[in-house]
Write a protein that holds these residues in place. Sequence first.
Motif, PDB file in Angstrom:
ATOM      1  N   TYR A  65       0.719  -4.401 -12.212  1.00 22.58           N
ATOM      2  CA  TYR A  65       0.539  -3.648 -10.972  1.00 22.58           C
ATOM      3  C   TYR A  65       1.138  -2.261 -11.178  1.00 22.58           C
ATOM      4  CZ  TYR A  65       0.025  -8.325  -8.873  1.00 22.58           C
ATOM      5  OH  TYR A  65      -0.370  -9.603  -8.571  1.00 22.58           O
ATOM      6  N   TYR A  66       0.502  -1.247 -10.588  1.00 20.47           N
ATOM      7  CA  TYR A  66       1.090   0.089 -10.634  1.00 20.47           C
ATOM      8  C   TYR A  66       1.379   0.578  -9.222  1.00 20.47           C
ATOM      9  CZ  TYR A  66      -3.794   1.696 -10.003  1.00 20.47           C
ATOM     10  OH  TYR A  66      -5.077   1.903  -9.556  1.00 20.47           O
ATOM     11  N   GLY A  67       2.263   1.560  -9.124  1.00 19.23           N
ATOM     12  CA  GLY A  67       2.728   2.039  -7.836  1.00 19.23           C
ATOM     13  C   GLY A  67       1.661   2.788  -7.055  1.00 19.23           C
ATOM     14  N   THR A  68       1.824   2.824  -5.747  1.00 18.86           N
ATOM     15  CA  THR A  68       0.844   3.500  -4.875  1.00 18.86           C
ATOM     16  C   THR A  68       0.782   4.997  -5.157  1.00 18.86           C
ATOM     17  OG1 THR A  68       2.570   3.681  -3.179  1.00 18.86           O
ATOM     18  CG2 THR A  68       1.086   1.799  -3.028  1.00 18.86           C
ATOM     19  N   GLU A  69       1.879   5.534  -5.702  1.00 21.94           N
ATOM     20  CA  GLU A  69       1.898   6.980  -5.987  1.00 21.94           C
ATOM     21  C   GLU A  69       1.285   7.307  -7.349  1.00 21.94           C
ATOM     22  OE1 GLU A  69       5.352   5.154  -7.973  1.00 21.94           O
ATOM     23  OE2 GLU A  69       4.387   4.944  -6.007  1.00 21.94           O
ATOM     24  N   ASP A  70       1.054   6.293  -8.161  1.00 21.85           N
ATOM     25  CA  ASP A  70       0.502   6.513  -9.501  1.00 21.85           C
ATOM     26  C   ASP A  70      -1.002   6.783  -9.439  1.00 21.85           C
ATOM     27  OD1 ASP A  70       2.939   6.104 -10.851  1.00 21.85           O
ATOM     28  OD2 ASP A  70       2.673   3.929 -10.762  1.00 21.85           O
TER      29      ASP A  70
END
Length: 488
Positions: A65-70
């Motif tokens: 999973y990657y961050g919402t800001e990425d």
Amino acid sequence: MQLPELFEEKMKKLLGTEYEDFLAGYEKERHQALRVNPAKISAEEFLRISPFTLEPVPWAKNGFYYGTEDRPGRHPWHEAGVYYIQEPSAMSVAELAGVQPGDRVLDLCAAPGGKSTQLAAAMEGKGLLVSNEIHPARAKILSSNIERMGILNAVVTNEAPERLAPHFPAFFDRIVVDAPCSGEGMFRKEEQAVSQWSQDNVDLCAKRQQDILEEAAKMLRPGGVLVYSTCTFAPEEDEESIVRFLLKHPEFSVKKTEAYEGFAPGRPEWVKLTDEEKESVSVERLEAVLASVKDTFRLWPHKLNGEGHYAAVLEKADGNQGEELSTLRIEKTERKNRKNGKSSGKSGVVSAEAEAWKLYREFAADTLVHGHEGIPMLYGEQLYLLPCELNLEGLRVLRPGLHLGTVKKNRFEPAHALALALKAEDVKRSVSYGSDSREIRAWLSGESLEGSDGRGWTLVQTDGFSLGWGKQAGGILKNHYPKGLRKQ
């Protein structure tokens, strides 16, 4: 989110007291993920150097999973095939297939390529992957993603399953059928899926899925494994599809597979059969098939961090294997002829394919340290390297293996696909720029760069990951990045 009224009524009846939790799942933040390409970098090394905020996807070896800001889709590493952006629940399907290096694998409904590229990663460049997509536009997207990930052993076809099956009788070790479905599990992700939903479409998809499974069954070898999946909650397309298929095919059974945390069992109590279907087998057989549905999987958005999915792992009984297993046998004589540059026609006559191979070998001698193994095949002016001898006659083929390049007036121009399949140690000339550098921004937009005093084809990289070809001449590194991929 405004859900279809009939869909809500149906799910409320199915889920009962669990319905409120299910409904609340639509208010949860949607999770996004990427899957590291082990052909480019190990997951461990990627974690060490990644600029993104990452957490592992429990059921996917290389998934995070990657961050919402990425914004990994905007990073140059994406264009270099370092990772594939994929919905996390969808990563479960290829993992359940249990593919091993050297297997013969079919992804029957493969676009846009998430599952195919994941299967290819497990194969480690060994064996044969056939990635098929019936819709031409989607097949092109599939082909471009196979290219971007630097996959060596994939053939991309654009065929209906019933046309593909006669070419591959009882051939594949593993088959993935990610069936076209009503898309109920994607309502959070795709608004179009909500607007297009109807019970009529659910029923239509269920019928189509049976047709696809029938063709897939013909192509699986005895002892092979078939993974069936959908991104819908509809029992008609999930448990019922599996039960109907198993009742017709006693040689298949549900393979008991370990569930990951958050995976829920299939629901045999949701299966509705006609009286005719019930009477077609013994009571004992029917009960056994229904009970086995508990060993299939439902992925619910309110129980895990991903969208809605269903998956069933089926195994074909080991029967008489004396039958002809494949039309794709590697004929030693033909392979020898191809390697020696002879046509399969009159003895001693050099074919256009052999001339193309000669030009490639001249390019390779000047540019490559290490090449790839395979069988050369010329399609018009395009030279490919097949992973094994294939009978592709009569099939619509977009990518018959690794694209080596184009033959142009007695010269050879290497393909973008070849660059993405190479590393710095494979070539004699390479340059690498930082992913945040001015040079890489200019390169991806199509600009040429300042070069060295050398001459010839040069592998252009970012942070050591291959992006494409440049050509050194006169102190200039001429840009050969494909025009269709350039950033504006």
